[in-house]
Motif scaffolding. Structure first.
Motif, PDB file in Angstrom:
ATOM      1  N   ALA A  94       0.850  -1.187   0.000  1.00 25.77           N
ATOM      2  CA  ALA A  94       0.000   0.000   0.000  1.00 25.77           C
ATOM      3  C   ALA A  94       0.884   1.235   0.000  1.00 25.77           C
ATOM      4  O   ALA A  94       2.021   1.197   0.467  1.00 25.77           O
ATOM      5  N   ALA A  95       0.326   2.328  -0.508  1.00 26.39           N
ATOM      6  CA  ALA A  95       1.020   3.608  -0.460  1.00 26.39           C
ATOM      7  C   ALA A  95      -0.008   4.718  -0.398  1.00 26.39           C
ATOM      8  O   ALA A  95      -1.141   4.561  -0.869  1.00 26.39           O
ATOM      9  N   SER A 143      -3.799  -7.493  -6.160  1.00 28.32           N
ATOM     10  CA  SER A 143      -3.966  -8.707  -5.353  1.00 28.32           C
ATOM     11  C   SER A 143      -4.430  -8.415  -3.930  1.00 28.32           C
ATOM     12  O   SER A 143      -4.940  -9.293  -3.245  1.00 28.32           O
ATOM     13  N   LEU A 144      -4.275  -7.179  -3.460  1.00 30.53           N
ATOM     14  CA  LEU A 144      -4.613  -6.843  -2.086  1.00 30.53           C
ATOM     15  C   LEU A 144      -5.776  -5.874  -1.973  1.00 30.53           C
ATOM     16  O   LEU A 144      -6.160  -5.516  -0.850  1.00 30.53           O
ATOM     17  N   GLN A 145      -6.330  -5.469  -3.081  1.00 34.58           N
ATOM     18  CA  GLN A 145      -7.471  -4.563  -3.058  1.00 34.58           C
ATOM     19  C   GLN A 145      -8.586  -5.144  -2.198  1.00 34.58           C
ATOM     20  O   GLN A 145      -8.972  -6.289  -2.345  1.00 34.58           O
ATOM     21  N   GLY A 146      -9.066  -4.307  -1.278  1.00 33.95           N
ATOM     22  CA  GLY A 146     -10.203  -4.711  -0.464  1.00 33.95           C
ATOM     23  C   GLY A 146      -9.843  -5.337   0.859  1.00 33.95           C
ATOM     24  O   GLY A 146     -10.680  -5.382   1.762  1.00 33.95           O
ATOM     25  N   ARG A 147      -8.643  -5.839   1.012  1.00 30.20           N
ATOM     26  CA  ARG A 147      -8.263  -6.452   2.295  1.00 30.20           C
ATOM     27  C   ARG A 147      -7.376  -5.536   3.126  1.00 30.20           C
ATOM     28  O   ARG A 147      -7.429  -5.553   4.349  1.00 30.20           O
ATOM     29  N   ASN A 192      -9.018 -10.014   7.030  1.00 32.66           N
ATOM     30  CA  ASN A 192      -9.125 -11.341   6.412  1.00 32.66           C
ATOM     31  C   ASN A 192      -7.736 -11.898   6.086  1.00 32.66           C
ATOM     32  O   ASN A 192      -7.468 -12.325   4.955  1.00 32.66           O
ATOM     33  N   LEU A 193      -6.883 -11.894   7.068  1.00 36.31           N
ATOM     34  CA  LEU A 193      -5.498 -12.295   6.852  1.00 36.31           C
ATOM     35  C   LEU A 193      -5.380 -13.771   6.524  1.00 36.31           C
ATOM     36  O   LEU A 193      -6.169 -14.603   6.995  1.00 36.31           O
TER      37      LEU A 193
END
Length: 122
Positions: free
Chosen positions: A49-50, A63-67, A85-86
């Motif tokens: 993230a940034a 791949s990490l959008q939303g989590r 949701n790890l």
């Protein structure tokens, strides 16, 4: 220069949440774009993230959008990474970093924290 100190790592079960914090040594958010990276054992650093300086526009890899959610508190000179949701594959050392431009690559960042470890058990 700016010093960065991360906190909030630890152990969590699959499906759980953690919030990481990164406190800067000075007012940073008008000068620096802040990023979170992670490094799993045997892997390269990966941006997760940034948040862009001034305007605060955020970036996440697809791949990490939303989590994962990045945010900042200017009054506290602190940037956060909320991780939801790890999964076991999220296990890594997580680093906070700062840069004066807008890149998302590791080499774009000039200043790094010491890292905080996150372990997700199945």
């Amino acid at each position: 220069q700016v010093q960065l100190v991360e906190s909030g790592g630890g152990w969590v079960q699959t499906g759980g949440s953690l919030r990481l914090s990164c406190t800067a040594s000075k007012r940073a958010f008008s000068i620096y774009t802040m990023g979170w990276f992670r490094q799993a054992p045997g892997e390269e650093h990966e941006v997760v993230a940034a948040i862009r300086k001034n305007v605060g526009r955020t970036y996440y890899p697809d791949s990490l959008q939303g989590r994962f959610i990045i945010s900042r508190n200017k009054a506290k000179n602190t940037v956060y990474l909320q991780m939801n949701n790890l999964r076991p594959e999220d296990t890594a050392v997580y680093y906070c970093a700062a840069q004066t431009t807008y890149g998302t690559r590791r080499l774009d960042y000039d200043y790094w924290g010491q890292g905080t470890r996150v372990t997700v058990s199945s």
